[in-house]
Design a protein around this motif. Structure first.
Motif, PDB file in Angstrom:
ATOM      1  N   VAL A  35      53.282 -16.318  35.621  1.00  0.00           N
ATOM      2  CA  VAL A  35      52.213 -17.301  35.381  1.00  0.00           C
ATOM      3  C   VAL A  35      52.036 -17.554  33.894  1.00  0.00           C
ATOM      4  O   VAL A  35      51.893 -18.692  33.433  1.00  0.00           O
ATOM      5  CB  VAL A  35      50.902 -16.822  36.023  1.00  0.00           C
ATOM      6  CG1 VAL A  35      49.736 -17.723  35.599  1.00  0.00           C
ATOM      7  CG2 VAL A  35      51.031 -16.792  37.536  1.00  0.00           C
ATOM      8  N   ALA A  36      52.056 -16.491  33.115  1.00  0.00           N
ATOM      9  CA  ALA A  36      51.895 -16.643  31.664  1.00  0.00           C
ATOM     10  C   ALA A  36      53.045 -17.457  31.079  1.00  0.00           C
ATOM     11  O   ALA A  36      52.846 -18.366  30.238  1.00  0.00           O
ATOM     12  CB  ALA A  36      51.812 -15.272  31.016  1.00  0.00           C
ATOM     13  N   ALA A  37      54.276 -17.143  31.530  1.00  0.00           N
ATOM     14  CA  ALA A  37      55.420 -17.882  31.001  1.00  0.00           C
ATOM     15  C   ALA A  37      55.386 -19.339  31.420  1.00  0.00           C
ATOM     16  O   ALA A  37      55.679 -20.251  30.614  1.00  0.00           O
ATOM     17  CB  ALA A  37      56.711 -17.210  31.484  1.00  0.00           C
ATOM     18  N   ALA A  38      55.048 -19.579  32.667  1.00  0.00           N
ATOM     19  CA  ALA A  38      54.991 -20.959  33.144  1.00  0.00           C
ATOM     20  C   ALA A  38      53.924 -21.748  32.412  1.00  0.00           C
ATOM     21  O   ALA A  38      54.142 -22.902  32.010  1.00  0.00           O
ATOM     22  CB  ALA A  38      54.740 -20.973  34.652  1.00  0.00           C
ATOM     23  N   ARG A  39      52.729 -21.101  32.251  1.00  0.00           N
ATOM     24  CA  ARG A  39      51.659 -21.776  31.527  1.00  0.00           C
ATOM     25  C   ARG A  39      52.076 -22.062  30.090  1.00  0.00           C
ATOM     26  O   ARG A  39      51.828 -23.147  29.546  1.00  0.00           O
ATOM     27  CB  ARG A  39      50.397 -20.918  31.572  1.00  0.00           C
ATOM     28  CG  ARG A  39      49.212 -21.483  30.827  1.00  0.00           C
ATOM     29  CD  ARG A  39      48.736 -22.759  31.448  1.00  0.00           C
ATOM     30  NE  ARG A  39      48.223 -22.513  32.790  1.00  0.00           N
ATOM     31  CZ  ARG A  39      47.746 -23.476  33.577  1.00  0.00           C
ATOM     32  NH1 ARG A  39      47.752 -24.737  33.150  1.00  0.00           N
ATOM     33  NH2 ARG A  39      47.295 -23.199  34.789  1.00  0.00           N
ATOM     34  N   ALA A  40      52.747 -21.114  29.449  1.00  0.00           N
ATOM     35  CA  ALA A  40      53.159 -21.299  28.060  1.00  0.00           C
ATOM     36  C   ALA A  40      54.206 -22.403  27.933  1.00  0.00           C
ATOM     37  O   ALA A  40      54.122 -23.272  27.038  1.00  0.00           O
ATOM     38  CB  ALA A  40      53.703 -19.976  27.516  1.00  0.00           C
ATOM     39  N   LEU A  41      55.186 -22.367  28.822  1.00  0.00           N
ATOM     40  CA  LEU A  41      56.234 -23.383  28.746  1.00  0.00           C
ATOM     41  C   LEU A  41      55.691 -24.771  29.029  1.00  0.00           C
ATOM     42  O   LEU A  41      56.077 -25.744  28.379  1.00  0.00           O
ATOM     43  CB  LEU A  41      57.354 -23.044  29.730  1.00  0.00           C
ATOM     44  CG  LEU A  41      58.189 -21.796  29.400  1.00  0.00           C
ATOM     45  CD1 LEU A  41      59.193 -21.512  30.505  1.00  0.00           C
ATOM     46  CD2 LEU A  41      58.878 -21.966  28.055  1.00  0.00           C
ATOM     47  N   ARG A  42      54.805 -24.854  30.015  1.00  0.00           N
ATOM     48  CA  ARG A  42      54.243 -26.153  30.337  1.00  0.00           C
ATOM     49  C   ARG A  42      53.422 -26.713  29.180  1.00  0.00           C
ATOM     50  O   ARG A  42      53.575 -27.896  28.815  1.00  0.00           O
ATOM     51  CB  ARG A  42      53.388 -26.042  31.603  1.00  0.00           C
ATOM     52  CG  ARG A  42      52.776 -27.371  32.046  1.00  0.00           C
ATOM     53  CD  ARG A  42      51.909 -27.181  33.279  1.00  0.00           C
ATOM     54  NE  ARG A  42      51.296 -28.461  33.658  1.00  0.00           N
ATOM     55  CZ  ARG A  42      50.442 -28.588  34.648  1.00  0.00           C
ATOM     56  NH1 ARG A  42      50.069 -27.509  35.368  1.00  0.00           N
ATOM     57  NH2 ARG A  42      49.937 -29.762  34.968  1.00  0.00           N
ATOM     58  N   LEU A  43      52.574 -25.868  28.635  1.00  0.00           N
ATOM     59  CA  LEU A  43      51.757 -26.342  27.513  1.00  0.00           C
ATOM     60  C   LEU A  43      52.609 -26.652  26.293  1.00  0.00           C
ATOM     61  O   LEU A  43      52.365 -27.635  25.570  1.00  0.00           O
ATOM     62  CB  LEU A  43      50.693 -25.291  27.178  1.00  0.00           C
ATOM     63  CG  LEU A  43      49.739 -25.665  26.024  1.00  0.00           C
ATOM     64  CD1 LEU A  43      49.002 -26.976  26.341  1.00  0.00           C
ATOM     65  CD2 LEU A  43      48.736 -24.547  25.773  1.00  0.00           C
ATOM     66  N   LEU A  44      53.605 -25.833  26.032  1.00  0.00           N
ATOM     67  CA  LEU A  44      54.484 -26.093  24.894  1.00  0.00           C
ATOM     68  C   LEU A  44      55.207 -27.417  25.063  1.00  0.00           C
ATOM     69  O   LEU A  44      55.366 -28.200  24.100  1.00  0.00           O
ATOM     70  CB  LEU A  44      55.482 -24.941  24.739  1.00  0.00           C
ATOM     71  CG  LEU A  44      56.448 -25.041  23.558  1.00  0.00           C
ATOM     72  CD1 LEU A  44      55.685 -25.055  22.238  1.00  0.00           C
ATOM     73  CD2 LEU A  44      57.442 -23.877  23.579  1.00  0.00           C
ATOM     74  N   ASP A  45      55.668 -27.674  26.273  1.00  0.00           N
ATOM     75  CA  ASP A  45      56.328 -28.961  26.526  1.00  0.00           C
ATOM     76  C   ASP A  45      55.363 -30.113  26.315  1.00  0.00           C
ATOM     77  O   ASP A  45      55.728 -31.148  25.733  1.00  0.00           O
ATOM     78  CB  ASP A  45      56.861 -28.961  27.955  1.00  0.00           C
ATOM     79  CG  ASP A  45      57.519 -30.267  28.321  1.00  0.00           C
ATOM     80  OD1 ASP A  45      58.600 -30.566  27.756  1.00  0.00           O
ATOM     81  OD2 ASP A  45      56.951 -31.029  29.127  1.00  0.00           O
ATOM     82  N   GLN A  46      54.134 -29.944  26.772  1.00  0.00           N
ATOM     83  CA  GLN A  46      53.141 -30.997  26.570  1.00  0.00           C
ATOM     84  C   GLN A  46      52.856 -31.222  25.083  1.00  0.00           C
ATOM     85  O   GLN A  46      52.729 -32.374  24.632  1.00  0.00           O
ATOM     86  CB  GLN A  46      51.848 -30.640  27.304  1.00  0.00           C
ATOM     87  CG  GLN A  46      51.959 -30.697  28.825  1.00  0.00           C
ATOM     88  CD  GLN A  46      50.666 -30.276  29.507  1.00  0.00           C
ATOM     89  OE1 GLN A  46      49.794 -29.652  28.890  1.00  0.00           O
ATOM     90  NE2 GLN A  46      50.530 -30.607  30.786  1.00  0.00           N
ATOM     91  N   LEU A  47      52.771 -30.137  24.314  1.00  0.00           N
ATOM     92  CA  LEU A  47      52.499 -30.270  22.871  1.00  0.00           C
ATOM     93  C   LEU A  47      53.646 -30.970  22.159  1.00  0.00           C
ATOM     94  O   LEU A  47      53.426 -31.851  21.316  1.00  0.00           O
ATOM     95  CB  LEU A  47      52.252 -28.892  22.272  1.00  0.00           C
ATOM     96  CG  LEU A  47      51.005 -28.147  22.749  1.00  0.00           C
ATOM     97  CD1 LEU A  47      50.914 -26.766  22.118  1.00  0.00           C
ATOM     98  CD2 LEU A  47      49.743 -28.946  22.447  1.00  0.00           C
TER      99      LEU A  47
END
Length: 631
Positions: A35-47
Motif C-alpha cells: 500500500v505504501a509503495a502503491a500510494r508513493a508511486l501513484r502520487l509521484l506519478d501525479q506530481l
C-alpha cells in the motif's frame, strides 16, 4: 457441566475476535508495504505529470489559468515591437513555472493525505493508514529533488538562451560594423534635407497599414536577425539582412523628413556646388546628372535617382537643357540635395549634389547655414567669367553685342570664393586635405565670340609665355561650343588657370584656391547639349575628377609616368606622354577606388592627401602672389 459450557462459550467469544484481529493484522502487515509503495508511486506519478502539464500549459498552450504575470506589451516598450523570447518572456515563463508547479504539487499532496484519512475513518485500519501516510511522504521526498532539478535545468536553459541571444547580438553587430566602416558611414548617413549626420535613422514599418517608426532598429532585445513589429511584420535588423530597404527618416527634431532610397547600403559622396547667383550651378548640375543617367549598350543606366523629388526636378532641368534655355535662379529657401545611386560604379555609392542659392555665399550669416559642407571633401566651384569686370574689357564692340550681359552673375567670383572658403573652414572642414574643382562655366558663349580660340600656355622655367591653339573639331564649332578643355588633364588645367590669370586678372583668386585647398583642378565647361542630344563632352571629365579618389589617381599617374620615363631621367622629371598627377585618364572611368580603400573624399578618414597636384603657378605681369587667402 453447565458452568464448563458457559466457560467454553466465553472463551470462544474472546478467541474469535482475537483470531480475526491477528488475521487482519497479519494481512495488514503483508499489505502495508504494498500500500505504501502503491500510494508513493501513484502520487509521484501525479506530481511529475502535473509539473509536465504546467510546463506545457505555460510555455505552449498559454493556458489563461496560469497567465498570472503579464507579458511584455509592445505598447509599453520604448520601441513598437515585441520582445524576443530570450530577452523577457523566457524569464517570465520560468517564474510562472516556479510559482504554479509547487502550488499544484501542494494541492495533489493535500488530496492524497485527505484520501488516506478518509480511508482510516472508514476502515479504522491504522496500519494501512500509516502505510498510506508513509507512501505520501515518500512520494513527496522523491518528487522534491526531481522538481528542483527540473527547475534548475529550466533556469540554466533560460540563462543559456539569454547568453546565446546576447552572443548572437554581439556577433551580428560585429559583422555589421565592418560593412558600415567599408561604406564610410561610421559617423552616420547624410540627411539630404537638413544636411546633418544621422547616426541611427528611424525606420518605418514596411506594412502599409502600420507605418510605425523604429528609432533603434538593431539586433537586441526586440530581435536578433529580424524584429517583430507591433503589427507582427518582420523587419530586418542589420545592414546585411536588408535594413536599408525600409524607408528611413531623419532623427533631428528640426527635420524628421524622409531620407534617400536605400540609405545605408552604399557609401555616400557629397559634392557641393559653390558659386554666385546665376553662375550656372543649376545648369551644370543638370548636365552632370544627364551624364550619370547615360545608358550603356545593354540599356542599363549608370545611375538611378534615389528619390522622386530628384527625378522630378531633373525632368524639369532636362527640358531646360533641351530647349537651350536658362533655368531660374535657385530659390533662397533651402532645397534638398539631388541624390542618385551609382550602382555601376566601383564601389557603388550614393551621390548627393548640393545646389544652393548664390546669395548664401555672399552673406556670412547665410553661409553658416550650409552645413552639408562638413560632409564633403571635394568641392565644385562654378566660376562665371562673365561676372569678372575684366572680361568685358577683352571684347570689342561686335563681341559685346553678341553676348547678353543679363546672363552674367551679379556677384564677383572672388567675393563668393572668399566667403564660402571662410564659412567652410569655420565648420571644421580640413581644406588642406580637400579637393577643389573649378568649373569655368558658359564657355559655349565664349566660343561664340571666338574668345577661346587661343589659350596661353602655362609658363615653364626658363621660358616666357606663349600662345597655343585650342583643340578644334575639324575646324568647325559644334553645337554648344568647342570648349578647349581636352580631356581635362593637368596640362589643360594649367592652361585654364593661366587664362584666368593672364586674361581675366584673377591671379590672386587662383593663388588663393591653391593656398586653401590641397588639390585644385580647372575645367572649361559647357552645360549644354550637342546636336545628337548628348551632354557636351567637357562635363564628363569634370564629373570623373570630382568622383575620383585623388590619392589613388596620383599613385596611378606616378606609376604610368615611371613606365614611360626615359632611362637616366630623374624620378620627378615629367614626360611628354605621361598623364598629369590627377588626370582622369589615370583612373578608372567610374572614378572610384578599390573596395574599402580610404579616400580623400571620406569625411571619416584622417589620411592626408599629400601635395596638391597643381602647385600655384606664377602670376601674371605686375601681380604679386598672395600668402594666404585674404578674400
Amino acid at each position: 457441566m453447565n458452568a464448563l459450557s458457559e466457560l467454553m462459550a466465553v472463551f470462544f467469544d474472546l478467541l474469535v475476535p482475537l483470531v480475526r484481529f491477528l488475521a487482519r493484522l497479519a494481512v495488514s502487515l503483508v499489505l502495508a508495504p504494498l500500500v505504501a509503495a502503491a500510494r508513493a508511486l501513484r502520487l509521484l506519478d501525479q506530481l511529475v505529470r502535473s509539473y509536465g502539464r504546467v510546463l506545457v500549459d505555460v510555455l505552449r498552450r498559454r493556458d489563461p489559468q496560469y497567465q498570472t504575470l503579464p507579458l511584455p506589451r509592445p505598447q509599453d516598450e520604448p520601441q513598437p515591437a515585441h520582445r524576443t523570447y530570450a530577452f523577457g518572456p523566457a524569464r517570465r515563463d520560468l517564474r510562472l513555472v516556479a510559482a504554479h508547479g509547487p502550488r499544484t504539487h501542494r494541492r495533489l499532496t493535500a488530496d492524497a493525505l485527505r484520501t488516506v484519512t478518509d480511508g482510516l475513518r472508514a476502515d479504522r485500519d491504522v496500519l494501512l493508514a500509516l502505510a498510506g501516510y508513509t507512501g505520501v511522504l515518500a512520494a513527496v521526498l522523491a518528487a522534491l529533488p526531481l522538481v528542483a532539478a527540473a527547475l534548475l535545468a529550466h533556469a540554466l536553459l533560460v540563462l543559456l538562451l539569454r547568453a546565446g541571444g546576447g552572443l548572437a547580438v554581439l556577433v551580428l553587430t560585429g559583422l555589421d560594423q565592418p560593412a558600415v566602416t567599408a561604406r564610410r558611414l561610421r559617423q552616420g548617413v547624410l540627411c539630404p534635407h537638413c544636411f546633418e549626420r544621422v547616426r541611427r535613422p528611424e525606420y518605418e514599418c514596411s506594412r502599409a497599414a502600420c507605418r510605425r517608426r523604429h528609432s533603434d532598429l538593431r539586433p537586441g532585445r526586440y530581435g536578433v536577425l529580424r524584429r517583430r513589429c507591433q503589427c507582427d511584420e518582420r523587419l530586418p535588423t542589420t545592414l546585411l539582412t536588408g535594413r536599408y530597404r525600409l524607408p528611413g527618416y531623419c532623427t533631428h527634431g528640426h527635420c524628421g523628413r524622409l531620407l534617400s532610397t536605400e540609405t545605408g547600403r552604399l557609401a555616400e559622396h557629397a559634392l557641393p556646388l559653390v558659386g554666385g547667383r546665376a553662375a550656372g550651378k543649376t545648369q551644370l548640375m543638370a548636365a552632370m546628372l544627364a551624364v550619370l543617367r547615360r545608358t550603356d549598350p545593354d540599356g542599363r543606366a549608370h545611375a538611378r535617382f534615389a528619390d522622386e523629388e530628384t527625378a522630378e526636378r531633373y525632368r524639369l532641368q532636362r527640358e531646360v537643357l533641351e530647349i537651350r534655355g536658362h533655368p531660374r535662379s535657385t530659390p533662397r529657401t533651402r532645397h534638398r540635395a539631388h541624390s542618385v545611386l551609382l550602382d555601376r560604379a566601383r564601389p557603388p555609392r550614393l551621390l548627393h549634389l548640393f545646389d544652393t542659392a548664390g546669395e548664401h555665399f555672399v552673406s556670412r550669416e547665410d553661409a553658416d547655414a550650409l552645413r552639408y559642407a562638413r560632409a564633403a571633401r571635394t568641392f565644385l566651384f562654378v566660376l562665371d567669367p562673365l561676372a569678372v569686370p575684366g572680361f568685358w574689357d577683352l571684347l570689342d564692340a561686335g563681341q559685346r553685342a553678341r553676348l547678353d550681359r543679363t546672363l552674367a552673375s551679379s556677384v564677383d567670383p572672388q567675393t563668393v570664393f572668399g566667403q564660402a572658403a571662410t564659412a567652410i573652414a569655420a565648420m571644421g572642414v580640413p581644406l588642406h586635405r580637400s579637393r577643389l574643382a573649378v568649373a569655368i562655366s558658359k564657355t559655349d558663349l565664349l566660343d561664340e565670340v571666338r574668345l577661346l580660340d587661343e589659350l596661353p600656355d602655362a609658363p615653364a622655367a626658363g621660358r616666357g609665355r606663349r600662345r597655343v591653339r585650342g583643340p578644334r573639331r575639324g575646324g568647325r564649332t559644334p553645337r554648344g561650343g568647342a570648349v578647349p578643355a581636352g580631356p581635362g588633364g593637368a596640362r589643360d588645367s594649367d592652361r585654364a588657370a593661366q587664362w584666368l590669370r593672364a586674361e581675366l586678372g584673377l591671379g590672386n583668386l587662383v593663388q588663393a584656391m591653391h593656398n586653401e585647398f590641397g588639390e585644385v583642378r580647372f575645367f572649361f565647361t559647357a552645360a549644354v547639349l550637342t546636336e545628337d542630344g548628348s551632354v557636351h563632352p567637357s562635363v564628363a571629365p569634370l564629373l570623373d575628377w570630382c568622383l575620383a579618389d585623388g590619392r589613388r589617381a596620383r599613385a596611378r599617374a606616378r606609376a604610368a609616368a615611371a613606365a614611360v620615363r626615359p632611362a637616366g631621367a630623374p624620378a620627378d622629371a615629367p614626360t611628354a606622354d605621361a598623364p598629369g598627377p590627377d588626370d582622369p585618364t589615370a583612373h578608372d572611368p567610374a572614378g572610384a577606388p578599390a573596395d574599402g580603400a580610404p579616400t580623400a573624399d571620406d569625411p571619416n578618414s584622417d589620411a592626408p592627401t599629400g601635395t596638391a597636384s597643381d602647385p600655384p603657378a606664377a602670376t601674371g605681369p605686375g601681380e604679386r602672389p598672395t600668402e594666404r587667402s585674404s578674400l
